[in-house]
Design an enzyme around this catalytic site. Structure first.
Site, PDB file in Angstrom:
ATOM      1  N   SER A 233       0.835  -1.201   0.000  1.00 45.45           N
ATOM      2  CA  SER A 233       0.000   0.000   0.000  1.00 45.45           C
ATOM      3  C   SER A 233       0.876   1.260   0.000  1.00 45.45           C
ATOM      4  CB  SER A 233      -0.943  -0.059   1.202  1.00 45.45           C
ATOM      5  OG  SER A 233      -1.951   0.912   1.128  1.00 45.45           O
ATOM      6  N   ASP A 456      -8.822  -3.882  -6.447  1.00 41.49           N
ATOM      7  CA  ASP A 456      -8.408  -3.249  -5.193  1.00 41.49           C
ATOM      8  C   ASP A 456      -8.941  -1.819  -5.173  1.00 41.49           C
ATOM      9  OD1 ASP A 456      -7.099  -2.207  -2.979  1.00 41.49           O
ATOM     10  OD2 ASP A 456      -5.125  -2.964  -3.549  1.00 41.49           O
ATOM     11  N   HIS A 485      -6.812  -6.053  -0.568  1.00 41.06           N
ATOM     12  CA  HIS A 485      -5.742  -5.062  -0.515  1.00 41.06           C
ATOM     13  C   HIS A 485      -4.546  -5.674   0.208  1.00 41.06           C
ATOM     14  CE1 HIS A 485      -3.925  -1.141  -0.507  1.00 41.06           C
ATOM     15  NE2 HIS A 485      -3.897  -1.071   0.813  1.00 41.06           N
TER      16      HIS A 485
END
Length: 542
Positions: A233, A456, A485
């Site tokens: 991320s 995502d 994710h």
């Protein structure tokens, strides 16, 4: 339609209405001075190393996890000035091949992990070596986690009293009134002032450039000439910043659920794109619930499920469940289902039970936890500081109001809650920097592995494509028709095979590769991903 197309005009306006401030810290300091500061700090860190030992008692760390600290400058332009300490954790390579008990696996070095956020801590990451999906990697690498600057014990940031931060119940209107907007604007201004009051002049130094510089000092402290790194991320962004600043210091790099690093995207437009993508993932969840109407009784179409959710919102607005869960807590609980599909069964069960008169399951998944309030407030403070410091943001509320009112017409689920999360950046007291132009040319950086799930929402897929374009010699592996994710070491054996081939053998697909989606969760199934996400320090933001 992709949000990047919808909001190109807003991005153009942003760049013309708000000039970028001097880059990360005091104006007039050339970047070469900060690079020299990194060299000074890294040389000292290599000489001192990290004195790993028993972890602090309040961390309740299991046997085998070691903890230590590494010292870095608050401001790399002044490496002899104020110093801060980052906490680091490690589990040594096991050397045990899970497929052949007689074979001793040679050590390949340290694998450093960051879970994203900003604000996530990777301190428990080394324990992923206990999971079957990670045992081969844990055999070859010392697994290393750390808390970035501002997080946990690492010169922690705070912007308000945690008791105020974790309060409930709260509202979460999808089409807020003018009066409600004024209330949230006032709260955002107060929050931004609180960040400045609690941190003073140090606040400006919590940013992605310094996170990347800290990573190089950590590399040196671990005794590594070249870094093996995995970022998830937001961790993909400052990992890519690291690759741009220090390409020759990279050995291998995995960027899992890559965010869009284009300077014009960071971070205002990235958040617009994220809000748009959450609407699609929210629809995926409702479709799944409708297919299991025989279990949950919430309706056999996604629209019927949505109406049930809206009924719950209205009831909670009038009478919060247990005096703790209002529409805001409901929305947050269901947002987590947009991050990870293994949350789907528990959220569907909670909604079904609540509508039938039993609030217990909803309270279990949505009620605020006083025990974790301080950690949550710290995570929010770091998230806000890094995103606000990293880039220009519109300072005119009219820009935010126009862009998000338009977006909320087609993507109401997350749009306004995302605004309130980021609105302190409109009133931020510290200077904003110009975003780094993440980019490497052919041969500058070792081949890099980028992982992405096609649906995502927290890191929309266009971001992975942009990251792939900007990092020459990178290879993108896509999990098709899936939206979890963070997919490395998770539920997809195909993704994990690519991960292992790269980390253990340095082998990548010749070109872009894809994997079939992992199976959808089964109704009533326990959340097997929970331990994995806890160990990887998942933060439900960027």
């Amino acid at each position: 339609m992709r949000a990047a197309v919808l909001y190109s005009a807003a991005g153009s306006l942003l760049l013309t209405t708000l000039a970028a401030a001097p880059a990360d810290g005091a104006p007039g300091v050339p970047q070469a001075a900060r690079l020299r500061g990194v060299e000074v700090a890294a040389t000292r860190a290599r000489a001192s190393g990290i004195d790993f030992g028993t972890c602090p008692a309040d961390q309740k760390a299991p046997d085998g996890l070691q903890c230590g600290t590494v010292t870095v400058p608050l401001d790399y332009a002044h490496p002899d000035g104020r110093q801060i300490r980052l906490t680091v954790s490690r589990v040594r390579a096991t050397h045990k091949d899970p497929r052949n008990s007689k074979r001793k696996v040679p050590r390949q070095g340290a694998l450093v992990f960051n879970p994203g956020g900003p604000g996530g801590s990777g301190m428990y990451f080394p324990l992923v070596g206990l999971l079957p999906e990670w045992k081969r990697i844990a055999a070859a690498y010392d697994l290393v986690g750390y808390a970035p600057r501002g997080v946990g014990r690492s010169a922690p940031l705070s912007c308000q009293d945690p008791k105020q931060f974790a309060g409930g119940p709260t509202q979460a209107p999808t089409h807020p009134s003018t009066a409600y907007k004024k209330k949230r604007i006032a709260q955002a201004k107060t929050y931004a002032r609180g960040c400045a009051q609690r941190s003073g002049s140090a606040l400006r130094y919590y940013n992605s450039l310094n996170n990347a510089r800290d990573l190089d000092v950590l590399r040196a402290a671990l005794g590594e000439d070249r870094l093996t790194f995995m970022g998830a991320s937001y961790g993909t962004y400052f990992g890519a910043v690291y690759a741009t600043l220090f390409p020759s210091h990279v050995r291998r790099m995995v960027l899992d659920s890559a965010v869009n690093p284009a300077p014009e995207q960071v971070w205002y437009r990235d958040n617009l794109d994220q809000s748009a993508a959450f609407e699609g993932r929210w629809a995926d969840f409702r479709d799944w619930v409708a297919r299991h109407d025989d279990v949950y009784g919430l309706g056999d179409t996604a629209e019927k499920v949505r109406r049930g959710y809206e009924t719950a919102r209205a009831r909670l607005a009038a009478r919060p469940a247990g005096g703790k869960v209002g529409p805001g807590q409901l929305q947050a609980a269901f947002l987590s289902a947009a991050y990870y599909d293994d949350y789907w069964p528990s959220r569907a069960e909670a909604l079904s039970a609540y509508l039938k008169g039993d609030p217990g399951p909803l309270l279990r998944v949505a009620a605020p936890s006083p025990e974790t309030a301080a950690e949550a407030e710290n995570t929010s403070a770091v998230y806000t500081a890094v995103e606000c410091n990293d880039a220009p943001w519109p300072t005119d509320w009219a820009v935010w109001d126009r862009d998000n009112t338009r977006l909320a017409r087609r993507a109401p689920f997350e749009t306004w809650e995302n605004v309130w999360m980021n609105l302190p950046c409109a009133y931020w007291p510290a200077p904003r920097q110009r975003p780094v132009d993440v980019r490497t040319g052919p041969g500058e950086l070792p081949p890099t592995l980028i992982l992405a799930a096609e649906r995502d929402a927290a890191a929309p897929y266009d971001g992975a494509l942009e990251m792939h374009r900007r990092l020459a010699d990178s290879v993108l592996v896509t999990e098709r028709d899936a939206g979890t994710h963070g997919i490395a070491g998770g539920a997809n054996p195909c993704v994990n095979a690519h991960l292992e081939a790269y980390l253990l053998q340095g082998r990548l697909p010749v070109r872009h590769a894809s994997c079939a989606p992992h199976p959808e969760p089964r109704p009533g199934a326990p959340r097997k991903q929970a331990l994995r996400d806890h160990l990887k320090g998942k933060a439900d933001r960027t």
